[in-house]
Enzyme design. Structure first.
Site, PDB file in Angstrom:
ATOM      1  N   HIS A  98      -3.113 -28.854 -12.641  1.00  7.91           N
ATOM      2  CA  HIS A  98      -1.988 -29.251 -11.785  1.00  7.91           C
ATOM      3  C   HIS A  98      -2.434 -30.361 -10.844  1.00  7.91           C
ATOM      4  O   HIS A  98      -3.604 -30.455 -10.504  1.00  7.91           O
ATOM      5  CB  HIS A  98      -1.466 -28.054 -10.975  1.00  7.91           C
ATOM      6  CG  HIS A  98      -2.511 -27.382 -10.145  1.00  7.91           C
ATOM      7  ND1 HIS A  98      -3.459 -26.532 -10.683  1.00  7.91           N
ATOM      8  CD2 HIS A  98      -2.789 -27.460  -8.828  1.00  7.91           C
ATOM      9  CE1 HIS A  98      -4.253 -26.102  -9.727  1.00  7.91           C
ATOM     10  NE2 HIS A  98      -3.883 -26.656  -8.580  1.00  7.91           N
ATOM     11  N   HIS A 100      -1.738 -32.036  -7.126  1.00  7.06           N
ATOM     12  CA  HIS A 100      -1.102 -31.922  -5.810  1.00  7.06           C
ATOM     13  C   HIS A 100      -0.551 -33.294  -5.412  1.00  7.06           C
ATOM     14  O   HIS A 100      -1.258 -34.304  -5.510  1.00  7.06           O
ATOM     15  CB  HIS A 100      -2.129 -31.534  -4.744  1.00  7.06           C
ATOM     16  CG  HIS A 100      -2.760 -30.201  -4.948  1.00  7.06           C
ATOM     17  ND1 HIS A 100      -2.439 -29.101  -4.174  1.00  7.06           N
ATOM     18  CD2 HIS A 100      -3.716 -29.770  -5.817  1.00  7.06           C
ATOM     19  CE1 HIS A 100      -3.178 -28.066  -4.552  1.00  7.06           C
ATOM     20  NE2 HIS A 100      -3.961 -28.450  -5.554  1.00  7.06           N
TER      21      HIS A 100
HETATM   22  P1  AMP Z   1      -5.888 -25.386  -6.405  1.00 11.20           P
HETATM   23  O1  AMP Z   1      -6.823 -24.963  -5.324  1.00 11.20           O
HETATM   24  O2  AMP Z   1      -5.950 -26.864  -6.687  1.00 11.20           O
HETATM   25  O3  AMP Z   1      -6.026 -24.535  -7.642  1.00 11.20           O
HETATM   26  O4  AMP Z   1      -4.438 -25.168  -5.814  1.00 11.20           O
HETATM   27  C1  AMP Z   1      -3.646 -24.062  -6.083  1.00 11.20           C
HETATM   28  C2  AMP Z   1      -2.437 -24.192  -5.193  1.00 11.20           C
HETATM   29  O5  AMP Z   1      -1.461 -23.300  -5.666  1.00 11.20           O
HETATM   30  C3  AMP Z   1      -2.700 -23.860  -3.725  1.00 11.20           C
HETATM   31  O6  AMP Z   1      -2.416 -25.007  -2.914  1.00 11.20           O
HETATM   32  C4  AMP Z   1      -1.744 -22.711  -3.440  1.00 11.20           C
HETATM   33  O7  AMP Z   1      -1.154 -22.788  -2.176  1.00 11.20           O
HETATM   34  C5  AMP Z   1      -0.706 -22.876  -4.558  1.00 11.20           C
HETATM   35  N1  AMP Z   1      -0.052 -21.647  -4.935  1.00 11.20           N
HETATM   36  C6  AMP Z   1      -0.642 -20.451  -5.222  1.00 11.20           C
HETATM   37  N2  AMP Z   1       0.305 -19.540  -5.528  1.00 11.20           N
HETATM   38  C7  AMP Z   1       1.503 -20.175  -5.434  1.00 11.20           C
HETATM   39  C8  AMP Z   1       2.863 -19.767  -5.613  1.00 11.20           C
HETATM   40  N3  AMP Z   1       3.179 -18.498  -5.950  1.00 11.20           N
HETATM   41  N4  AMP Z   1       3.838 -20.684  -5.415  1.00 11.20           N
HETATM   42  C9  AMP Z   1       3.529 -21.943  -5.069  1.00 11.20           C
HETATM   43  N5  AMP Z   1       2.272 -22.393  -4.879  1.00 11.20           N
HETATM   44  C10 AMP Z   1       1.276 -21.520  -5.054  1.00 11.20           C
END
Ligand code: AMP
Length: 133
Positions: A98, A100
């Site tokens: 993903h 950001h």
């Molecule tokens: P990463 O550290 O790049 O894997 O980022 C994962 C992101 O997913 C984090 O910024 C979390 O805040 C976000 N995240 C985790 N669970 C959810 C959810 N249920 N809905 C939306 N975002 C989420």
């Protein structure tokens, strides 16, 4: 592989979804750096960039560009950070590719990549030669 994002994709876990198509979807991050921080996510749970087919990557980036434009237009942000945490050691919490897209504002004081290193004399040129591709 099932991840929290495949559950969000399938509607098992609720989310605020901004876009969905045959390759990718876009949601708002529940813990935003700034409000409007969104995630552009592949439908398939490729753990990292290297696992993702090029056509899907190209589409992912097209959506990042559209998301960036939408944040600037709708929220009036001054800039965005576009970030991939690519592997656990980089801080990746969800092993499902993903990107950001984070709205940024002049003087918002958000620092999330704090530490920087210094190169020794000649080191940057040597490293550059090793990393050419
Ligand atoms: P990463 O550290 O790049 O894997 O980022 C994962 C992101 O997913 C984090 O910024 C979390 O805040 C976000 N995240 C985790 N669970 C959810 C959810 N249920 N809905 C939306 N975002 C989420």
């Amino acid at each position: 592989m099932e991840t929290i994002f495949t559950k969000i994709r399938d509607g098992v876990i609720p989310s605020v979804k901004l876009h969905q198509d045959e390759l990718c979807f876009v949601i708002l991050d529940i813990n935003p750096v700034n409000k409007g921080h969104l995630l552009v996510i592949t439908n398939e749970s490729y753990p990292t960039l290297a696992d993702c087919p090029e056509a899907t990557l190209a589409h992912l980036m097209r959506l990042v560009k559209r998301a960036d434009a939408q944040l600037r237009q709708t929220l009036g942000c001054d800039a965005t950070n576009i970030v991939i945490n690519n592997g656990k050691e980089s801080g990746q919490e969800v092993p499902h590719l993903h990107i950001h897209v984070i709205p940024r504002y002049k003087d918002d004081q958000k620092h999330f990549l704090l530490s920087k290193e210094q190169y020794e004399e000649g080191e940057i040129q040597r490293l550059g030669r090793r990393l050419e591709f």
